[in-house]
Enzyme design. Sequence first.
Site, PDB file in Angstrom:
ATOM      1  N   PRO A  91      63.158 105.901  43.803  1.00 61.79           N
ATOM      2  CA  PRO A  91      63.118 105.986  42.259  1.00 61.79           C
ATOM      3  C   PRO A  91      64.117 106.057  41.351  1.00 61.79           C
ATOM      4  CG  PRO A  91      62.291 107.822  43.515  1.00 61.79           C
ATOM      5  CD  PRO A  91      62.834 106.731  44.674  1.00 61.79           C
ATOM      6  N   GLU A 118      63.056 113.425  50.478  1.00 61.98           N
ATOM      7  CA  GLU A 118      63.945 113.448  49.194  1.00 61.98           C
ATOM      8  C   GLU A 118      64.754 112.272  49.296  1.00 61.98           C
ATOM      9  OE1 GLU A 118      63.024 115.417  46.655  1.00 61.98           O
ATOM     10  OE2 GLU A 118      61.537 115.845  47.836  1.00 61.98           O
ATOM     11  N   ARG A 160      56.031  84.539  47.183  1.00 61.83           N
ATOM     12  CA  ARG A 160      55.200  83.785  46.552  1.00 61.83           C
ATOM     13  C   ARG A 160      56.046  82.768  45.956  1.00 61.83           C
ATOM     14  NH1 ARG A 160      54.309  84.823  41.778  1.00 61.83           N
ATOM     15  NH2 ARG A 160      52.209  83.886  41.447  1.00 61.83           N
ATOM     16  N   ASP A 175      53.130  81.728  35.208  1.00 66.41           N
ATOM     17  CA  ASP A 175      52.879  83.319  35.467  1.00 66.41           C
ATOM     18  C   ASP A 175      53.597  84.031  34.392  1.00 66.41           C
ATOM     19  OD1 ASP A 175      51.154  83.318  37.568  1.00 66.41           O
ATOM     20  OD2 ASP A 175      52.695  83.440  39.151  1.00 66.41           O
TER      21      ASP A 175
HETATM   22 CL1  6GU Z   1      61.072 101.708  45.062  1.00 69.03          CL
HETATM   23  N1  6GU Z   1      60.582 104.120  45.878  1.00 69.03           N
HETATM   24  C1  6GU Z   1      60.012 105.502  45.578  1.00 69.03           C
HETATM   25  N2  6GU Z   1      60.109 106.372  46.531  1.00 69.03           N
HETATM   26  N3  6GU Z   1      59.417 105.658  44.504  1.00 69.03           N
HETATM   27  C2  6GU Z   1      59.515 104.703  43.329  1.00 69.03           C
HETATM   28  C3  6GU Z   1      60.002 103.668  43.600  1.00 69.03           C
HETATM   29  C4  6GU Z   1      60.517 103.384  44.880  1.00 69.03           C
HETATM   30  N4  6GU Z   1      59.875 102.874  42.606  1.00 69.03           N
HETATM   31  C5  6GU Z   1      59.352 103.425  41.694  1.00 69.03           C
HETATM   32  N5  6GU Z   1      58.822 104.689  42.466  1.00 69.03           N
END
Ligand code: 6GU
Length: 246
Positions: A91, A118, A160, A175
């Site tokens: 994230p 974590e 894709r 798209d």
């Molecule tokens: Cl790529 N990994 C995690 N653990 N949480 C996320 C993410 C990735 N993308 C958004 N939230």
Amino acid sequence: MHRDPLIQIDIISIFPQYLAPLSLSLVGKAQDDGLMRIGVHDLREAATDRHRTVDDQPYGGGPGMVMTPEPWGRTLDSVLTEDSLLIIPTPSGQRFDQRVATEWSQRKHLVFACGRYEGIDTRVSDYYRERVEVAEVCIGDYVLSGGESAALVMVEAITRLLPGVVGNVQSIVDDSFADGPMESLLEGPVFTRPANWRGLGVPEILLSGDHGKIQAWRLEQAQRRTAFMRPDLAPGGTPESGAVAH
Ligand code: 6GU
């Protein structure tokens, strides 16, 4: 004549079964057709203790657990080559979008390192950055409990785009996001038979056979939908510019 797969993808996870859907649908077919090869690796096979431990408490304290570097090092040493792009879903990474998917679809070898808890000890990305290209990426502004579902998302978006995977090339060109989110429009409404469903009809113009008019109508519908759903993408539009529904 039998061609080599266009792209090799390796995915490392403590939940290899989480990646089972990759044998289905479009991605499964691409593998069956020899257009791509996917290997899934269980990180715990590289753990050495009786309990196959892959995590430990964070230095400096705080909640949760951090993935230890040793199993990652052993696994990545065996999977990476000099052609690899090492992708770490997190994230706290840079945003994955259609432009990134297009770039990665042209690479020879992608390796996804799916962390849990974590995250992975930071020295793992530091170490491999000196040896291969490394990308730390997130798929949106929300928190997942592991990188596996994000890897599934990214592999499908990439697959894709491989030549020969999606039958109709124009359907990719049309798209949403095909030219990168900034210059593109969301797709407008679509209809198929029956012409009347529960009293709801189909826009007359789509039955007219006038392809020029139909194209212009579709463009206008796409512009309206983009302004309403994603004002941040609309030309001159921002989330604050006050688009309204029509
Ligand atoms: Cl790529 N990994 C995690 N653990 N949480 C996320 C993410 C990735 N993308 C958004 N939230």
